[in-house]
Design an enzyme around this catalytic site. Structure first.
Site, PDB file in Angstrom:
ATOM      1  N   ALA A 196       6.574   5.526 -11.338  1.00 43.70           N
ATOM      2  CA  ALA A 196       7.178   5.824 -10.034  1.00 43.70           C
ATOM      3  C   ALA A 196       8.646   6.184 -10.218  1.00 43.70           C
ATOM      4  O   ALA A 196       9.316   5.627 -11.087  1.00 43.70           O
ATOM      5  CB  ALA A 196       7.054   4.622  -9.111  1.00 43.70           C
TER       6      ALA A 196
ATOM      7  N   ASP B 280       1.901   8.169  -7.333  1.00 42.58           N
ATOM      8  CA  ASP B 280       2.553   9.316  -6.707  1.00 42.58           C
ATOM      9  C   ASP B 280       2.223  10.553  -7.522  1.00 42.58           C
ATOM     10  O   ASP B 280       2.168  10.514  -8.745  1.00 42.58           O
ATOM     11  CB  ASP B 280       4.066   9.093  -6.632  1.00 42.58           C
ATOM     12  CG  ASP B 280       4.414   8.145  -5.491  1.00 42.58           C
ATOM     13  OD1 ASP B 280       3.645   8.101  -4.509  1.00 42.58           O
ATOM     14  OD2 ASP B 280       5.437   7.450  -5.595  1.00 42.58           O
TER      15      ASP B 280
ATOM     16  N   HIS C  31       5.241  -9.762  -0.200  1.00 41.28           N
ATOM     17  CA  HIS C  31       5.555  -9.067  -1.452  1.00 41.28           C
ATOM     18  C   HIS C  31       6.846  -8.283  -1.231  1.00 41.28           C
ATOM     19  O   HIS C  31       6.886  -7.368  -0.401  1.00 41.28           O
ATOM     20  CB  HIS C  31       4.406  -8.120  -1.813  1.00 41.28           C
ATOM     21  CG  HIS C  31       4.620  -7.363  -3.089  1.00 41.28           C
ATOM     22  ND1 HIS C  31       4.432  -7.923  -4.334  1.00 41.28           N
ATOM     23  CD2 HIS C  31       5.007  -6.076  -3.316  1.00 41.28           C
ATOM     24  CE1 HIS C  31       4.685  -7.022  -5.272  1.00 41.28           C
ATOM     25  NE2 HIS C  31       5.047  -5.895  -4.682  1.00 41.28           N
TER      26      HIS C  31
ATOM     27  N   HIS D 262      -1.564   6.222   5.472  1.00 42.45           N
ATOM     28  CA  HIS D 262      -1.025   6.992   4.353  1.00 42.45           C
ATOM     29  C   HIS D 262      -0.725   8.430   4.802  1.00 42.45           C
ATOM     30  O   HIS D 262      -1.517   9.021   5.525  1.00 42.45           O
ATOM     31  CB  HIS D 262      -2.039   7.003   3.195  1.00 42.45           C
ATOM     32  CG  HIS D 262      -1.482   7.571   1.937  1.00 42.45           C
ATOM     33  ND1 HIS D 262      -1.399   8.929   1.713  1.00 42.45           N
ATOM     34  CD2 HIS D 262      -0.939   6.975   0.852  1.00 42.45           C
ATOM     35  CE1 HIS D 262      -0.835   9.130   0.524  1.00 42.45           C
ATOM     36  NE2 HIS D 262      -0.557   7.965  -0.019  1.00 42.45           N
TER      37      HIS D 262
ATOM     38  N   GLU E 137       8.630  -7.154  -6.563  1.00 45.61           N
ATOM     39  CA  GLU E 137       8.340  -5.925  -7.320  1.00 45.61           C
ATOM     40  C   GLU E 137       9.619  -5.382  -7.965  1.00 45.61           C
ATOM     41  O   GLU E 137      10.666  -5.354  -7.348  1.00 45.61           O
ATOM     42  CB  GLU E 137       7.762  -4.886  -6.349  1.00 45.61           C
ATOM     43  CG  GLU E 137       7.332  -3.612  -7.039  1.00 45.61           C
ATOM     44  CD  GLU E 137       6.515  -2.728  -6.110  1.00 45.61           C
ATOM     45  OE1 GLU E 137       5.528  -3.228  -5.513  1.00 45.61           O
ATOM     46  OE2 GLU E 137       6.873  -1.558  -5.975  1.00 45.61           O
TER      47      GLU E 137
ATOM     48  N   ALA F  54      -7.438   5.919  -6.276  1.00 44.77           N
ATOM     49  CA  ALA F  54      -7.424   4.503  -6.681  1.00 44.77           C
ATOM     50  C   ALA F  54      -8.842   3.952  -6.801  1.00 44.77           C
ATOM     51  O   ALA F  54      -9.119   3.113  -7.672  1.00 44.77           O
ATOM     52  CB  ALA F  54      -6.614   3.696  -5.666  1.00 44.77           C
TER      53      ALA F  54
ATOM     54  N   ARG G 203      -3.631   5.213  -7.132  1.00 41.74           N
ATOM     55  CA  ARG G 203      -3.722   6.636  -7.457  1.00 41.74           C
ATOM     56  C   ARG G 203      -2.401   7.078  -8.079  1.00 41.74           C
ATOM     57  O   ARG G 203      -2.359   7.876  -8.993  1.00 41.74           O
ATOM     58  CB  ARG G 203      -3.976   7.450  -6.176  1.00 41.74           C
ATOM     59  CG  ARG G 203      -4.135   8.928  -6.459  1.00 41.74           C
ATOM     60  CD  ARG G 203      -4.204   9.709  -5.175  1.00 41.74           C
ATOM     61  NE  ARG G 203      -2.877   9.990  -4.667  1.00 41.74           N
ATOM     62  CZ  ARG G 203      -2.646  10.435  -3.441  1.00 41.74           C
ATOM     63  NH1 ARG G 203      -3.641  10.615  -2.603  1.00 41.74           N
ATOM     64  NH2 ARG G 203      -1.434  10.702  -3.053  1.00 41.74           N
TER      65      ARG G 203
ATOM     66  N   GLN H 200       2.094  -0.948   2.062  1.00 43.23           N
ATOM     67  CA  GLN H 200       3.346  -0.199   2.133  1.00 43.23           C
ATOM     68  C   GLN H 200       4.235  -0.953   3.116  1.00 43.23           C
ATOM     69  O   GLN H 200       3.739  -1.651   3.996  1.00 43.23           O
ATOM     70  CB  GLN H 200       3.052   1.233   2.645  1.00 43.23           C
ATOM     71  CG  GLN H 200       4.236   2.151   2.670  1.00 43.23           C
ATOM     72  CD  GLN H 200       4.892   2.236   1.305  1.00 43.23           C
ATOM     73  OE1 GLN H 200       5.728   1.409   0.963  1.00 43.23           O
ATOM     74  NE2 GLN H 200       4.527   3.247   0.528  1.00 43.23           N
TER      75      GLN H 200
ATOM     76  N   LYS I  89     -12.144   1.290  -1.733  1.00 39.61           N
ATOM     77  CA  LYS I  89     -11.482   0.608  -2.863  1.00 39.61           C
ATOM     78  C   LYS I  89     -11.918  -0.853  -2.914  1.00 39.61           C
ATOM     79  O   LYS I  89     -12.112  -1.424  -3.984  1.00 39.61           O
ATOM     80  CB  LYS I  89      -9.946   0.649  -2.697  1.00 39.61           C
ATOM     81  CG  LYS I  89      -9.353   2.030  -2.795  1.00 39.61           C
ATOM     82  CD  LYS I  89      -7.838   2.002  -2.917  1.00 39.61           C
ATOM     83  CE  LYS I  89      -7.125   1.783  -1.619  1.00 39.61           C
ATOM     84  NZ  LYS I  89      -5.672   2.089  -1.699  1.00 39.61           N
TER      85      LYS I  89
HETATM   86  P1  FAD Z   1      -5.617   6.049  -2.764  1.00 43.59           P
HETATM   87  O1  FAD Z   1      -6.003   4.767  -2.139  1.00 43.59           O
HETATM   88  O2  FAD Z   1      -6.500   6.606  -3.784  1.00 43.59           O
HETATM   89  O3  FAD Z   1      -5.420   7.139  -1.638  1.00 43.59           O
HETATM   90  C1  FAD Z   1      -4.429   7.021  -0.621  1.00 43.59           C
HETATM   91  C2  FAD Z   1      -4.831   7.909   0.518  1.00 43.59           C
HETATM   92  O4  FAD Z   1      -4.968   9.270   0.065  1.00 43.59           O
HETATM   93  C3  FAD Z   1      -6.178   7.547   1.104  1.00 43.59           C
HETATM   94  O5  FAD Z   1      -6.060   6.485   2.032  1.00 43.59           O
HETATM   95  C4  FAD Z   1      -6.585   8.849   1.710  1.00 43.59           C
HETATM   96  O6  FAD Z   1      -5.903   9.038   2.918  1.00 43.59           O
HETATM   97  C5  FAD Z   1      -6.074   9.868   0.699  1.00 43.59           C
HETATM   98  N1  FAD Z   1      -7.152  10.181  -0.276  1.00 43.59           N
HETATM   99  C6  FAD Z   1      -7.418   9.532  -1.444  1.00 43.59           C
HETATM  100  N2  FAD Z   1      -8.463  10.099  -2.062  1.00 43.59           N
HETATM  101  C7  FAD Z   1      -8.884  11.115  -1.284  1.00 43.59           C
HETATM  102  C8  FAD Z   1      -9.921  12.075  -1.379  1.00 43.59           C
HETATM  103  N3  FAD Z   1     -10.775  12.097  -2.419  1.00 43.59           N
HETATM  104  N4  FAD Z   1     -10.034  12.987  -0.374  1.00 43.59           N
HETATM  105  C9  FAD Z   1      -9.203  12.997   0.684  1.00 43.59           C
HETATM  106  N5  FAD Z   1      -8.202  12.083   0.835  1.00 43.59           N
HETATM  107  C10 FAD Z   1      -8.042  11.169  -0.129  1.00 43.59           C
HETATM  108  N6  FAD Z   1       3.268   4.846  -6.845  1.00 43.59           N
HETATM  109  C11 FAD Z   1       3.514   5.007  -8.159  1.00 43.59           C
HETATM  110  O7  FAD Z   1       3.598   6.157  -8.616  1.00 43.59           O
HETATM  111  N7  FAD Z   1       3.676   3.934  -9.002  1.00 43.59           N
HETATM  112  C12 FAD Z   1       3.573   2.660  -8.569  1.00 43.59           C
HETATM  113  O8  FAD Z   1       3.705   1.726  -9.336  1.00 43.59           O
HETATM  114  C13 FAD Z   1       3.289   2.438  -7.177  1.00 43.59           C
HETATM  115  N8  FAD Z   1       3.147   1.198  -6.682  1.00 43.59           N
HETATM  116  C14 FAD Z   1       2.781   1.026  -5.365  1.00 43.59           C
HETATM  117  C15 FAD Z   1       2.558  -0.284  -4.887  1.00 43.59           C
HETATM  118  C16 FAD Z   1       2.202  -0.492  -3.565  1.00 43.59           C
HETATM  119  C17 FAD Z   1       1.941  -1.890  -3.083  1.00 43.59           C
HETATM  120  C18 FAD Z   1       2.081   0.618  -2.674  1.00 43.59           C
HETATM  121  C19 FAD Z   1       1.716   0.397  -1.231  1.00 43.59           C
HETATM  122  C20 FAD Z   1       2.315   1.904  -3.141  1.00 43.59           C
HETATM  123  C21 FAD Z   1       2.654   2.130  -4.484  1.00 43.59           C
HETATM  124  N9  FAD Z   1       2.855   3.409  -5.003  1.00 43.59           N
HETATM  125  C22 FAD Z   1       3.141   3.590  -6.337  1.00 43.59           C
HETATM  126  C23 FAD Z   1       2.711   4.588  -4.143  1.00 43.59           C
HETATM  127  C24 FAD Z   1       1.269   5.142  -4.199  1.00 43.59           C
HETATM  128  O9  FAD Z   1       0.976   5.565  -5.497  1.00 43.59           O
HETATM  129  C25 FAD Z   1       1.181   6.311  -3.233  1.00 43.59           C
HETATM  130  O10 FAD Z   1       1.213   5.833  -1.911  1.00 43.59           O
HETATM  131  C26 FAD Z   1       0.002   7.230  -3.484  1.00 43.59           C
HETATM  132  O11 FAD Z   1       0.239   8.417  -2.733  1.00 43.59           O
HETATM  133  C27 FAD Z   1      -1.333   6.643  -3.040  1.00 43.59           C
HETATM  134  O12 FAD Z   1      -1.793   5.721  -3.923  1.00 43.59           O
HETATM  135  P2  FAD Z   1      -3.077   4.820  -3.538  1.00 43.59           P
HETATM  136  O13 FAD Z   1      -3.405   4.000  -4.705  1.00 43.59           O
HETATM  137  O14 FAD Z   1      -2.868   4.144  -2.245  1.00 43.59           O
HETATM  138  O15 FAD Z   1      -4.154   5.992  -3.369  1.00 43.59           O
END
Ligand code: FAD
Length: 276
Positions: free
Chosen positions: A45, A102, A258, A142, A9, A116, A100, A169, A158
């Site tokens: 990010a 940050d 990864h 998370h 990455e 997401a 989703r 993570q 998802k």
């Molecule tokens: P989601 O899967 O949508 O949610 C994560 C958690 O939030 C859920 O498990 C749940 O606990 C809570 N949640 C979600 N929706 C709800 C709801 N409706 N109600 C209540 N709780 C809820 N960040 C960046 O900005 N840019 C990047 O390119 C980036 N790349 C990443 C790559 C990897 C492999 C990983 C692991 C993380 C990355 N991140 C990145 C960080 C990531 O965006 C954050 O961890 C973010 O806070 C959650 O994203 P997610 O897609 O896992 O969210």
């Protein structure tokens, strides 16, 4: 030991000169030594711009590498996202890390308008099976989650929405991954789950990232890192610890590794080579 696939990455560099350096000095070096299956590029990010992701993806493709953009909705509407997907499809992109993202600073921590799952559904609805969709997974849970079960519920949603694989993570406790795989198996979630590996090269930045990401640095590990007499010893010890972690993850059935490279190649190459 069968060596699993490796992916790496990057985050988008700030300008075209740094982008060229990333390709020439880092991507090419990784390609020549450990041949990653793909390079993923983060999105929005750490203050990076969306355009930076697109440009870095383009440069990687021009260098002959396989590039996988990360994508999150943020403040964009569905049309913006669909437009970007059309561009990516035209450019030959076949895989997307779907997130989703940050939250922008200042936004309430639990604002989940577009998570997401929403993005996976949108992409599947409009582009069918055109893209392989990878989502994030959290073996240590998370930080926004109230419980491990709730976090798994969101992960499962998802997957049911159409994700093909997941990247976790980073973590330093392999049991977290082992239990996460067990919980997924019990829920009949059978997509490949690739552990995210963070090489250790600097204590301060590791502590900073970990606090933000909700990743635990075990006490024994932090204390041993602090004990290292100089930078060389720290790097050597960091490689040793992460190689052992990777060996354990491979024995647990990790389909690949990864690497969060932070746009550097040294530690990643040392770790991957030690695993061969
Ligand atoms: P989601 O899967 O949508 O949610 C994560 C958690 O939030 C859920 O498990 C749940 O606990 C809570 N949640 C979600 N929706 C709800 C709801 N409706 N109600 C209540 N709780 C809820 N960040 C960046 O900005 N840019 C990047 O390119 C980036 N790349 C990443 C790559 C990897 C492999 C990983 C692991 C993380 C990355 N991140 C990145 C960080 C990531 O965006 C954050 O961890 C973010 O806070 C959650 O994203 P997610 O897609 O896992 O969210």
């Amino acid at each position: 030991m069968t060596m699993p696939t490796i992916s790496c990455e990057f985050y988008p560099p700030r300008d075209s000169a740094s982008r060229a350096r990333l390709i020439d000095n880092v991507a090419n070096k990784l390609n020549d030594t450990i041949q990653p299956q793909f390079f993923s590029v983060t999105y929005g990010a750490g203050g990076s711009t969306k355009d930076g992701t697109r440009q870095t993806v383009r440069c990687l493709q021009e260098s002959g590498a396989t590039a996988v953009p990360h994508l999150s909705m943020g403040q964009d509407d569905a049309q913006d996202i669909l437009h970007m997907l059309a561009e990516y499809a035209k450019a030959g992109i076949t895989q997307i890390v779907t997130l989703r993202g940050d939250q922008p600073s200042g936004m309430a921590a639990r604002h989940f308008h577009n998570n997401a799952e929403t993005l996976v559904r949108l992409i599947r609805e409009h582009t069918g099976d055109r893209f392989h969709l990878t989502v994030a997974a959290y073996p240590e849970v998370h930080p926004d989650s109230h419980s491990a079960q709730e976090d798994l519920d969101f992960f499962q949603r998802k997957v049911e929405a159409g994700a093909n694989s997941a990247i976790t993570q980073y973590f330093y406790n392999p049991d977290a991954y082992a239990y996460f795989l067990d919980h997924c198996a019990k829920r009949k979630i059978d997509i490949p789950i690739y552990p995210g590996i963070m090489p250790i090269t600097n204590i301060e930045s590791l502590e900073r990232f970990s606090a933000k990401a909700g990743a635990e640095i075990p006490r024994w590990l932090l204390n041993n890192l602090i004990d290292q007499p100089d930078e060389t010893a720290l790097l050597d010890y960091g490689v040793e610890v992460v190689v052992r972690l990777c060996e354990r993850l491979i024995s647990l059935g990790a389909p690949g590794l990864h690497f969060y490279t932070l746009n550097r190649w040294g530690a990643t190459v040392r770790i991957a080579r030690a695993l061969h």
